[in-house]
Design a protein around this motif. Structure first.
Motif, PDB file in Angstrom:
ATOM      1  N   ARG A 168       1.022  -1.092   0.118  1.00  0.00           N
ATOM      2  CA  ARG A 168      -0.133  -0.096  -0.082  1.00  0.00           C
ATOM      3  C   ARG A 168       0.780   1.224   0.115  1.00  0.00           C
ATOM      4  NH1 ARG A 168      -5.139  -1.042  -1.313  1.00  0.00           N
ATOM      5  NH2 ARG A 168      -5.807   0.712  -0.235  1.00  0.00           N
ATOM      6  N   ALA A 169       0.414   2.046  -0.740  1.00  0.00           N
ATOM      7  CA  ALA A 169       1.447   3.636  -0.986  1.00  0.00           C
ATOM      8  C   ALA A 169       0.478   4.765  -1.065  1.00  0.00           C
ATOM      9  CB  ALA A 169       2.197   3.211  -1.916  1.00  0.00           C
ATOM     10  N   VAL A 170       1.015   5.740  -0.550  1.00  0.00           N
ATOM     11  CA  VAL A 170       0.238   7.098  -0.762  1.00  0.00           C
ATOM     12  C   VAL A 170       0.509   7.571  -2.183  1.00  0.00           C
ATOM     13  CG1 VAL A 170       0.037   9.426  -0.016  1.00  0.00           C
ATOM     14  CG2 VAL A 170       0.289   7.461   1.546  1.00  0.00           C
ATOM     15  N   LEU A 171      -0.413   8.113  -3.021  1.00  0.00           N
ATOM     16  CA  LEU A 171      -0.522   8.505  -4.248  1.00  0.00           C
ATOM     17  C   LEU A 171      -0.079   9.961  -4.340  1.00  0.00           C
ATOM     18  CD1 LEU A 171      -1.058   7.853  -7.575  1.00  0.00           C
ATOM     19  CD2 LEU A 171      -3.342   9.127  -7.042  1.00  0.00           C
ATOM     20  N   ARG A 172       1.097  10.122  -5.078  1.00  0.00           N
ATOM     21  CA  ARG A 172       1.607  11.415  -5.354  1.00  0.00           C
ATOM     22  C   ARG A 172       1.331  12.016  -6.659  1.00  0.00           C
ATOM     23  NH1 ARG A 172       7.761  12.376  -3.690  1.00  0.00           N
ATOM     24  NH2 ARG A 172       7.035  14.636  -4.178  1.00  0.00           N
ATOM     25  N   ASP A 203       8.309   4.670  -4.248  1.00  0.00           N
ATOM     26  CA  ASP A 203       9.429   5.065  -3.001  1.00  0.00           C
ATOM     27  C   ASP A 203       9.120   4.513  -1.853  1.00  0.00           C
ATOM     28  OD1 ASP A 203      11.115   6.544  -1.152  1.00  0.00           O
ATOM     29  OD2 ASP A 203      10.824   8.471  -2.152  1.00  0.00           O
ATOM     30  N   SER A 204      10.116   3.455  -1.513  1.00  0.00           N
ATOM     31  CA  SER A 204       9.901   2.723  -0.306  1.00  0.00           C
ATOM     32  C   SER A 204      10.040   3.269   1.005  1.00  0.00           C
ATOM     33  CB  SER A 204      10.781   1.352  -0.391  1.00  0.00           C
ATOM     34  OG  SER A 204      11.964   1.519  -0.465  1.00  0.00           O
ATOM     35  N   GLY A 205      11.045   4.351   0.794  1.00  0.00           N
ATOM     36  CA  GLY A 205      11.315   5.098   1.976  1.00  0.00           C
ATOM     37  C   GLY A 205      10.213   6.132   2.485  1.00  0.00           C
ATOM     38  N   ALA A 206       9.764   6.859   1.552  1.00  0.00           N
ATOM     39  CA  ALA A 206       8.722   7.579   1.884  1.00  0.00           C
ATOM     40  C   ALA A 206       7.243   6.965   1.841  1.00  0.00           C
ATOM     41  CB  ALA A 206       8.472   8.898   0.721  1.00  0.00           C
ATOM     42  N   GLY A 207       7.009   5.578   1.314  1.00  0.00           N
ATOM     43  CA  GLY A 207       5.826   5.158   1.356  1.00  0.00           C
ATOM     44  C   GLY A 207       4.900   5.565   0.066  1.00  0.00           C
ATOM     45  N   GLU A 213      -7.821  10.732  -6.074  1.00  0.00           N
ATOM     46  CA  GLU A 213      -7.245  11.900  -5.724  1.00  0.00           C
ATOM     47  C   GLU A 213      -5.845  12.109  -5.103  1.00  0.00           C
ATOM     48  OE1 GLU A 213      -8.757  14.741  -6.100  1.00  0.00           O
ATOM     49  OE2 GLU A 213     -10.517  13.944  -7.014  1.00  0.00           O
ATOM     50  N   PRO A 214      -4.876  12.936  -5.235  1.00  0.00           N
ATOM     51  CA  PRO A 214      -3.680  12.839  -4.699  1.00  0.00           C
ATOM     52  C   PRO A 214      -3.760  12.706  -3.208  1.00  0.00           C
ATOM     53  CG  PRO A 214      -3.909  14.646  -6.431  1.00  0.00           C
ATOM     54  CD  PRO A 214      -5.152  14.246  -6.305  1.00  0.00           C
ATOM     55  N   GLY A 215      -2.695  11.970  -2.663  1.00  0.00           N
ATOM     56  CA  GLY A 215      -3.034  11.445  -1.415  1.00  0.00           C
ATOM     57  C   GLY A 215      -3.819  10.446  -0.883  1.00  0.00           C
ATOM     58  N   ALA A 216      -4.526   9.874  -1.986  1.00  0.00           N
ATOM     59  CA  ALA A 216      -5.262   8.678  -1.716  1.00  0.00           C
ATOM     60  C   ALA A 216      -4.316   7.329  -1.488  1.00  0.00           C
ATOM     61  CB  ALA A 216      -6.071   8.058  -2.696  1.00  0.00           C
ATOM     62  N   GLU A 217      -4.773   6.535  -0.425  1.00  0.00           N
ATOM     63  CA  GLU A 217      -3.854   5.194  -0.483  1.00  0.00           C
ATOM     64  C   GLU A 217      -4.307   4.058  -1.536  1.00  0.00           C
ATOM     65  OE1 GLU A 217      -2.537   3.034   3.561  1.00  0.00           O
ATOM     66  OE2 GLU A 217      -4.480   2.155   2.720  1.00  0.00           O
ATOM     67  N   VAL A 218      -3.190   3.551  -2.368  1.00  0.00           N
ATOM     68  CA  VAL A 218      -3.730   2.798  -3.224  1.00  0.00           C
ATOM     69  C   VAL A 218      -2.528   1.450  -3.114  1.00  0.00           C
ATOM     70  CG1 VAL A 218      -3.961   4.577  -4.955  1.00  0.00           C
ATOM     71  CG2 VAL A 218      -1.618   3.907  -4.687  1.00  0.00           C
ATOM     72  N   GLU A 219      -3.112   0.408  -3.945  1.00  0.00           N
ATOM     73  CA  GLU A 219      -2.665  -0.806  -4.080  1.00  0.00           C
ATOM     74  C   GLU A 219      -1.500  -0.793  -5.146  1.00  0.00           C
ATOM     75  OE1 GLU A 219      -3.453  -5.452  -3.654  1.00  0.00           O
ATOM     76  OE2 GLU A 219      -4.623  -4.292  -5.283  1.00  0.00           O
ATOM     77  N   VAL A 220      -0.027  -1.101  -4.798  1.00  0.00           N
ATOM     78  CA  VAL A 220       0.927  -0.954  -5.788  1.00  0.00           C
ATOM     79  C   VAL A 220       1.262  -2.406  -6.084  1.00  0.00           C
ATOM     80  CG1 VAL A 220       3.406  -0.290  -6.086  1.00  0.00           C
ATOM     81  CG2 VAL A 220       1.154   1.506  -5.156  1.00  0.00           C
ATOM     82  N   VAL A 221       1.586  -2.886  -7.415  1.00  0.00           N
ATOM     83  CA  VAL A 221       2.229  -4.279  -7.773  1.00  0.00           C
ATOM     84  C   VAL A 221       3.646  -3.946  -7.923  1.00  0.00           C
ATOM     85  CG1 VAL A 221       2.303  -5.997  -9.080  1.00  0.00           C
ATOM     86  CG2 VAL A 221       0.080  -4.786  -8.662  1.00  0.00           C
ATOM     87  N   LEU A 222       4.603  -4.414  -7.188  1.00  0.00           N
ATOM     88  CA  LEU A 222       6.074  -4.125  -7.296  1.00  0.00           C
ATOM     89  C   LEU A 222       6.759  -4.783  -8.336  1.00  0.00           C
ATOM     90  CD1 LEU A 222       7.156  -3.826  -3.539  1.00  0.00           C
ATOM     91  CD2 LEU A 222       6.471  -2.193  -5.016  1.00  0.00           C
ATOM     92  N   LEU A 223       7.411  -4.399  -9.424  1.00  0.00           N
ATOM     93  CA  LEU A 223       7.759  -5.042 -10.620  1.00  0.00           C
ATOM     94  C   LEU A 223       9.187  -5.431 -10.199  1.00  0.00           C
ATOM     95  CD1 LEU A 223       5.977  -3.013 -13.440  1.00  0.00           C
ATOM     96  CD2 LEU A 223       5.234  -5.178 -12.336  1.00  0.00           C
ATOM     97  N   GLY A 224       9.825  -4.587  -9.625  1.00  0.00           N
ATOM     98  CA  GLY A 224      11.583  -4.822  -9.460  1.00  0.00           C
ATOM     99  C   GLY A 224      11.938  -5.731  -8.434  1.00  0.00           C
TER     100      GLY A 224
END
Length: 443
Positions: A371-375, A395-399, A432-443
């Motif tokens: 889960r990550a915050v949309l920028r 950005d794993s550090g900032a989430g 919307e910017p700031g929304a929490e979204v699901e992210v599929v990591l490819l790397g």
């Protein structure tokens, strides 16, 4: 093409329900990397198999160097050298030492190793041959060494079995063999192992407009990027991949090419020709590919369960048109992907990669998700009723995750700079910017 709209989850479940892990085979170690063990491996011999030195130095008895200092070093007769791979025939008696190399077996009678840095390096070697005790072979003596520091029992010695003991469980069934595991197997003497092999994946692109990279482009032509990207993706997933040059929009040629490839394929992947255009010949070709001809031909109505390719529309973007089924006498799985570069790659990650890893017997068949915050500078739109997959930079550090490029299925450059997919659920038409979204990591 079926009129039913399939969900992403239902399409994937249908694929995985039809895929079975490949039968195990015995492979030599050099060919087993990336494969999954199908047996527990026990240790036949202790590691290390003998007490050996962890340093270059001198093998000594503890009592002989007790109290040694720079001012009052212990002077010992050097009775010989012990090299790695040596038979270890020397014996160290009172007042004696043996020069020893890293990995060499500890001589009989020795209890510790003093590093060469704790000694004078045998500066007096050759000057005290007369000190060799009676019964010794003077030819084995190397002189005298002065030791400046004491050493306790076992100092700088790797005891027999300190890594693993004979009978220990070295690796368990289901282990994926990477370089450290291959190294362990070699260390305990295993020259081959029983594993599920890496699946052979044949990637084939279609389209009369496709030209091989390095050739000149004619009017209306483009370079064939899909087959290169998907063949690389198959290797990244753990498969042995074979890329077939682009096939022209001719059903007979495509059918013959597919049938020729069946002999070396555990999984076939095509890209292009699965939509509803006039020249989308993949559906026509796959209707009979690999099936008997003439009176023995299998019709659509009486095709065996699991045989044949079903072309579908999915509630997703990109990658709406998809095909899946089995072909040929061995019912080889085939996934037909769309031809747009982003559509084909996203489809591979969602459907083909899990199929490959299921064939391998892997447990981790899916890419990790977080889960990550949309920028974003503005809200992201998405069509109602479709699950959208946008390219992003995570950005794993900032989430946080930032969209890369637009939503177009032709944007190869944006895909090359993305390391994840941003998932927009079917019920959401805007994020919307700031929304929490699901992210599929490819790397």
């Amino acid at each position: 093409m079926s009129s039913t709209i399939w969900s992403v989850d239902d399409h994937l479940a249908d694929i995985l329900a039809a895929i079975r892990p490949l039968d195990p085979i015995e492979l030599p170690l050099q060919d087993a990397q990336g494969c999954v063990l199908v047996e527990d491996i026990t240790v036949p011999v202790a590691l290390p198999p003998f007490d050996n030195s962890s340093m270059d130095g001198y093998a000594v008895r503890v009592a002989d160097v007790q109290g040694a200092t720079e001012e009052f070093p212990a002077a010992l007769v050097v009775v010989g050298d012990v090299a790695a791979g040596g038979a270890g025939g020397l014996t160290v008696g009172p007042g004696e030492a043996a020069r020893i190399m890293t990995g060499a077996p500890l001589p009989r009678g020795a209890e510790a190793v003093v590093p060469v840095e704790w000694t004078d390096g045998g500066a007096g070697r050759g000057a005290v041959t007369a000190m060799v005790p009676a019964g010794r072979d003077p030819g084995g003596a190397s002189g005298e060494v002065r030791v400046h520091r004491p050493a306790g029992a076992g100092a700088h010695v790797r005891p027999r079995g300190s890594d693993v003991q004979a009978g220990d469980l070295a690796l368990t069934r289901g282990t994926v063999l990477g370089p450290p595991q291959i190294g362990l197997l070699a260390a305990i003497g295993r020259g081959s192992v029983r594993v599920r092999p890496r699946p052979r994946v044949v990637v084939l692109s279609t389209g009369s407009e496709l030209v091989q990279p390095g050739e000149a482009l004619g009017e209306g032509q483009i370079y064939d990027s899909n087959s290169f990207a998907l063949a690389a993706a198959a290797r990244d997933a753990g498969a042995l991949s074979y890329r077939v040059g682009a096939v022209t929009d001719d059903a007979e040629i495509l059918r013959a090419t597919i049938e020729d490839q069946l002999i070396r394929a555990d999984l076939l992947v095509t890209t292009g020709g699965v939509s509803v255009g006039a020249y989308d010949v993949v559906k026509e070709a796959l209707a009979t590919a690999g099936e008997p001809a003439g009176d023995d031909a299998i019709g659509e109505e009486d095709r065996p369960t699991g045989s044949g390719v079903d072309f579908r529309r999915l509630a997703m973007q990109p990658g709406k048109p998809q095909g899946f089924g089995t072909i040929g006498p061995d019912h080889t799985p085939l996934l037909a992907l769309p031809g747009n570069p982003v559509s084909s790659y996203v489809s591979f990650e969602l459907f083909v990669r899990p199929a490959i890893r299921t064939l391998m017997g892997r447990q981790d068949v899916h890419r990790p998700r977080v889960r990550a915050v949309l920028r974003a500078d503005a809200a992201l739109g998405s069509p109602a009723g479709r699950r959208q997959f946008l390219r992003g930079a995570y950005d794993s550090g900032a989430g946080t995750v930032t969209p890369v490029g637009g939503s177009g299925s032709h944007l190869v450059a944006a895909l090359a700079h993305a390391d994840c997919l941003i998932v927009v659920p079917e019920e959401d038409t805007s994020l919307e910017p700031g929304a929490e979204v699901e992210v599929v990591l490819l790397g």
